[in-house]
Design a protein around this motif. Sequence first.
Motif, PDB file in Angstrom:
ATOM      1  N   THR A  26       0.518   3.851  -1.251  1.00 51.20           N
ATOM      2  CA  THR A  26      -0.101   2.931  -0.301  1.00 51.20           C
ATOM      3  C   THR A  26      -0.705   3.701   0.861  1.00 51.20           C
ATOM      4  OG1 THR A  26       1.547   1.245  -0.856  1.00 51.20           O
ATOM      5  CG2 THR A  26       0.252   0.894   1.141  1.00 51.20           C
ATOM      6  N   LEU A  28      -1.473   3.683   4.260  1.00 53.71           N
ATOM      7  CA  LEU A  28      -0.977   2.841   5.353  1.00 53.71           C
ATOM      8  C   LEU A  28      -2.008   2.584   6.442  1.00 53.71           C
ATOM      9  CD1 LEU A  28       2.629   4.317   5.749  1.00 53.71           C
ATOM     10  CD2 LEU A  28       1.981   2.136   4.692  1.00 53.71           C
ATOM     11  N   GLY A 159      -3.443  -0.423   3.995  1.00 54.31           N
ATOM     12  CA  GLY A 159      -2.701  -1.277   3.072  1.00 54.31           C
ATOM     13  C   GLY A 159      -3.185  -1.248   1.636  1.00 54.31           C
ATOM     14  N   ARG A 161      -3.715   0.081  -2.120  1.00 57.46           N
ATOM     15  CA  ARG A 161      -2.716   0.787  -2.926  1.00 57.46           C
ATOM     16  C   ARG A 161      -3.235   1.026  -4.341  1.00 57.46           C
ATOM     17  NH1 ARG A 161      -1.506  -4.497  -2.420  1.00 57.46           N
ATOM     18  NH2 ARG A 161      -1.121  -5.671  -4.348  1.00 57.46           N
TER      19      ARG A 161
END
Length: 201
Positions: A26, A28, A159, A161
């Motif tokens: 992921t 971030l 966010g 992924r």
Amino acid sequence: MSATTVVPARAAWSAVVRAGEQLTLTDLHGNQAVDFLVYDAHDTAVRYSAADTVHAQGNIFLTTGSVLMSNEHTPLMTVTEDTCGRHDTVGGACSKESNTLRYGHHTWSQHACVDNFLAEGARYGLGKRDLVSNINWYMNVPVEKDGTLGIVDGISAPGLRVTLHAGTDVLVLVSNCPQINNPCNGFEPTAVKMTISEAAV
């Protein structure tokens, strides 16, 4: 059950992902390249092959459905989910040598992905000869009609992924890319998250 690790900016990470498990990476904060190598956990001479992978799928970019092939043309992992869209197989890993060549001698002391791979790989008995062409998750490397490559601003976002299913027991090495001389990390490396879990039924 799942195990999650937040890998700091510029850091290395590794794990054995068992057959049937999945690994989710992921991004971030967005625009963070994640350099990635994968080996058969029981025989590291069997390892990711960019040439076999590109040949098998007929595409230099990875996304949902892409199979990471070994140098023996056997499947290691399969991309089962990708919310970013495409990932690089040709840009390679930054090194002190390539930084110096591209950006000047003042960059020699900067940490690089090859350093991360060597330090993390040494924990498993791997050395420089075991480093092969790697995957760069989230890195945006367009190829022009004349064959030239660019390393340009990423297409990822916070966010997003990518999830990989392990078809066999694999050893994964990751360098959370420390590059600050080109836009592959938005000139500011950030943390990423690794999650190993049982595959969804």
